[in-house]
Write a protein that holds these residues in place. Structure first.
Motif, PDB file in Angstrom:
ATOM      1  N   PHE A 144       0.895  -1.157   0.000  1.00  0.00           N
ATOM      2  CA  PHE A 144       0.000   0.000   0.000  1.00  0.00           C
ATOM      3  C   PHE A 144       0.939   1.214   0.000  1.00  0.00           C
ATOM      4  O   PHE A 144       1.815   1.319   0.853  1.00  0.00           O
ATOM      5  CB  PHE A 144      -0.872   0.011   1.253  1.00  0.00           C
TER       6      PHE A 144
ATOM      7  N   LEU B  96      -6.995  -7.390   1.185  1.00  0.00           N
ATOM      8  CA  LEU B  96      -8.223  -7.028   0.451  1.00  0.00           C
ATOM      9  C   LEU B  96      -9.338  -8.043   0.633  1.00  0.00           C
ATOM     10  O   LEU B  96     -10.460  -7.818   0.179  1.00  0.00           O
ATOM     11  CB  LEU B  96      -7.902  -6.903  -1.043  1.00  0.00           C
TER      12      LEU B  96
ATOM     13  N   TYR C 103     -14.372   0.007  -0.308  1.00  0.00           N
ATOM     14  CA  TYR C 103     -13.000   0.205  -0.794  1.00  0.00           C
ATOM     15  C   TYR C 103     -12.440   1.593  -0.464  1.00  0.00           C
ATOM     16  O   TYR C 103     -11.303   1.729  -0.015  1.00  0.00           O
ATOM     17  CB  TYR C 103     -12.963  -0.057  -2.306  1.00  0.00           C
TER      18      TYR C 103
ATOM     19  N   LYS D  66      -9.176   2.499   1.887  1.00  0.00           N
ATOM     20  CA  LYS D  66      -8.005   3.288   1.462  1.00  0.00           C
ATOM     21  C   LYS D  66      -7.774   4.464   2.411  1.00  0.00           C
ATOM     22  O   LYS D  66      -6.646   4.738   2.825  1.00  0.00           O
ATOM     23  CB  LYS D  66      -8.193   3.810   0.027  1.00  0.00           C
TER      24      LYS D  66
ATOM     25  N   VAL E 205      -6.267   3.271   5.800  1.00  0.00           N
ATOM     26  CA  VAL E 205      -4.827   2.960   5.778  1.00  0.00           C
ATOM     27  C   VAL E 205      -4.018   4.254   5.634  1.00  0.00           C
ATOM     28  O   VAL E 205      -3.018   4.460   6.335  1.00  0.00           O
ATOM     29  CB  VAL E 205      -4.483   1.953   4.643  1.00  0.00           C
TER      30      VAL E 205
ATOM     31  N   THR F  66      -3.140   7.617  -3.297  1.00  0.00           N
ATOM     32  CA  THR F  66      -2.872   6.336  -2.645  1.00  0.00           C
ATOM     33  C   THR F  66      -2.988   5.200  -3.666  1.00  0.00           C
ATOM     34  O   THR F  66      -3.779   5.286  -4.607  1.00  0.00           O
ATOM     35  CB  THR F  66      -3.871   6.055  -1.496  1.00  0.00           C
TER      36      THR F  66
ATOM     37  N   SER G  59      -3.456   1.024  -3.602  1.00  0.00           N
ATOM     38  CA  SER G  59      -3.678  -0.179  -2.782  1.00  0.00           C
ATOM     39  C   SER G  59      -3.175  -1.391  -3.573  1.00  0.00           C
ATOM     40  O   SER G  59      -2.823  -1.273  -4.749  1.00  0.00           O
ATOM     41  CB  SER G  59      -5.162  -0.323  -2.481  1.00  0.00           C
TER      42      SER G  59
END
Ligand SMILES: Cc1cc2nc3c(=O)[nH]c(=O)nc-3n(C[C@H](O)[C@H](O)[C@H](O)COP(=O)(O)OP(=O)(O)OC[C@H]3O[C@@H](n4cnc5c(N)ncnc54)[C@H](O)[C@@H]3O)c2cc1C
Length: 505
Positions: A308, A382, A390, A394, A397, A422, A424
């Motif tokens: 990530f 995931l 989702y 994101k 994190v 970002t 992922s």
């Protein structure tokens, strides 16, 4: 049926580019096919607003200086590739619950700094680098062709002894104090396996390349490397098709005949796939053409870590924010085994933060700076994330990463964020087409390390004239390894083409 190309390479990641450049440079009729509209796979950069962010590379091993060149510098010079390198004099700063140390590049400086932080550690740390040098010499001999077992047993005895022991076992045998072991093991996250499962021989080879030659980065980002490779392929008559996804590798009687793109079939004598076998079996190659042994080998291995990443552009320069480190690594525990365990869940206990402006100030416009955040995850993060969830995942994190950085490094960045992007594991999967988006291929382990893979490579050639290359390959992950792996495969393909031609003649 006439063969149109000598070599078809699928995928223009580091390994695919190097394979295509090698084939084209020897006059082979070469075609490189890439699904993205630019080269590099992981190795690229992108722009947001005033900033050009490096997608993946933090540091390249094995470059060295003009006076003391490493393999990568020599390879690039052979291809006529001129990269403007920055070689940093700091290896890393690492903060854990136990210590906060900054380690310099250069073996002697590194050992002295370790002695300052861990009195009584100098001799054992120096011994590791002596072994690293020997391991690299033996490795060069091993890679040079047909190694003589007698020479291996006499001249490269240490290499044979080191093989298949874990990092922990060997550092304990050298009587290295635990704290020095912890600092030395910082690099485990570059490979993706903890010190009790990491083979010592492999680790000292990597350490020697990073610390001895210093971490290198191209001033113009990875794009400088990949566009130079692209240029080398084209200069030597090779073709490159971007924005073109190979949908099938055409197989017959255990041999690859070519590739399928939509309804179009393109034929080649040798196929080099810069694709992860896990994504190729069942999608690129029809099930009835996959040898059972290939599936067994794939199933026995574990996919590499997921990533990530977060790319931040700040409207203030690094120095005035108090950012002084190019590579800052934050772990909770000082022990690599615990650090690895801490990478299982969403709230990872590891982040790496790189500030390119600390390596070269002009990396972003004056009065600004950039930070790249990276976390690795050793299990699939995931698996419980839904499509609806989702975005929250994101954001969760990303916020956790910023919070951790601000707390542990004691630096406030939130008020100065101008751009933030970002990526992922799903983002990486979309761009590079690997299982879970891993850029690390398969996780290395004691039974499946670089040396074991190289020694076994002939037994794992199960598709005749088709090679799989990349981070999952013999030399494992990383730019340096993927490039060498691509070159090895291309050389092997070229050799076979020449033999085929001699047989026909
Ligand atoms: C955030 C991050 C940080 C990293 N830091 C470092 C570092 O500091 N130092 C280092 O050495 N390494 C680093 N790495 C690892 C390194 O980037 C990778 O291990 C390496 O680049 C992988 O190269 P590869 O040859 O396997 O190709 P990949 O990058 O996996 O590319 C494969 C290419 O093949 C193409 N492709 C796949 N299937 C098809 C198809 N069917 N048809 C056409 N094209 C296809 C893809 O589009 C892609 O372009 C990092 C990676 C990441 C993500």
């Amino acid at each position: 049926m006439t063969k149109k190309y000598d070599v078809i390479v699928i995928g223009a990641g580091n390994a695919g580019l190097a394979a295509a450049a090698t084939a084209a440079a020897t006059g082979m009729k070469t075609l490189l096919i890439e699904k993205n509209v630019y080269p590099g796979g992981c190795a690229t950069s992108f722009r947001r607003g005033r900033f050009e962010f490096e997608t993946a590379l933090h540091e390249l091993a094995n470059v060295g200086t003009e006076e003391n060149p490493g393999t990568i510098r020599k390879i690039f010079s052979d291809f006529g590739i001129d990269v403007n390198w920055h070689i940093d004099d700091t290896a890393f700063r690492v903060i854990t619950a136990d210590y906060d140390v900054t380690m310099p590049a250069g073996v002697e400086k590194f050992c002295c700094e370790m002695e300052k932080n861990v009195p009584g550690s100098y001799d054992s740390v120096r011994a590791v680098f002596r072994l690293g040098k020997k391991a690299n010499e033996a490795f060069k001999y091993l890679s040079s062709g047909k190694p003589d077992p007698n020479v291996m047993m006499t001249k490269h005895r240490d290499f044979m002894i080191m093989a298949s022991h874990s990092v922990d076992t060997c550092l304990n045998a050298l009587n290295m104090p635990q704290r020095a072991q912890n600092i030395l093991n910082t690099y485990w996250s570059y490979i993706g396996a903890p010190s009790d499962r990491l083979d010592f021989l492999f680790y000292v080879i990597i350490l020697d390349r990073y610390i001895n030659l210093g971490p290198a980065m191209p001033i113009m980002r990875s794009h400088e490397i990949t566009s130079a490779f692209e240029d080398s392929v084209r200069r030597n008559g090779g073709e490159i098709w971007y924005g073109t996804k190979v949908e099938e590798i055409i197989m017959k009687d255990g041999k690859a005949l070519g590739v399928k793109i939509g309804e179009k079939e393109i034929y080649g004598s040798k196929i080099i796939a810069n694709c992860h076998p896990g994504c190729s079996f069942g999608s690129l190659i029809r099930e009835d053409h996959i040898p059972e042994r290939a599936l067994k080998i794939h199933n026995a291995r574990k996919n590499g870590a997921q990533f990530f990443t977060m790319y931040i552009g700040l409207c203030k320069d690094a120095a005035s924010l108090g950012i002084n480190d190019y590579t800052l690594i934050l772990y909770d525990s000082p022990l690599s085994v615990k650090q690895y365990e801490g990478c299982r869940g969403l709230d990872t206990s590891f982040i790496m933060v790189n500030c390119l402006n600390c390596a070269f100030k002009s990396a972003s416009p004056e009065g600004t700076s950039m930070l790249y955040f990276t976390s690795v995850f050793t299990e699939d993060i995931l698996k419980d994330v839904t499509t609806e969830g989702y975005k929250d995942f994101k954001n969760h994190v990303a916020e956790a990463m910023i919070k951790r950085y601000e707390e542990k490094a004691g630096i406030s960045i939130t008020p100065y964020i101008e751009e933030i992007v970002t990526s992922s594991p799903a983002t990486f999967a979309r761009y590079i087409n690997t299982p879970g988006g891993t850029p690390y291929g398969y996780e290395v382990s004691l039974w499946d390390s670089m040396i074991a893979r190289i020694l076994n490579s002939k037994n794992e050639r199960l598709f005749g004239n088709l090679w799989f290359v990349g981070a999952h390959g013999e030399r494992t992950d990383g730019y340096n390894s993927a490039i060498s792996n691509g070159i090895d495969a291309a050389k092997s393909a070229i050799k076979e083409i020449k033999q085929d031609r001699e047989t026909i003649a």
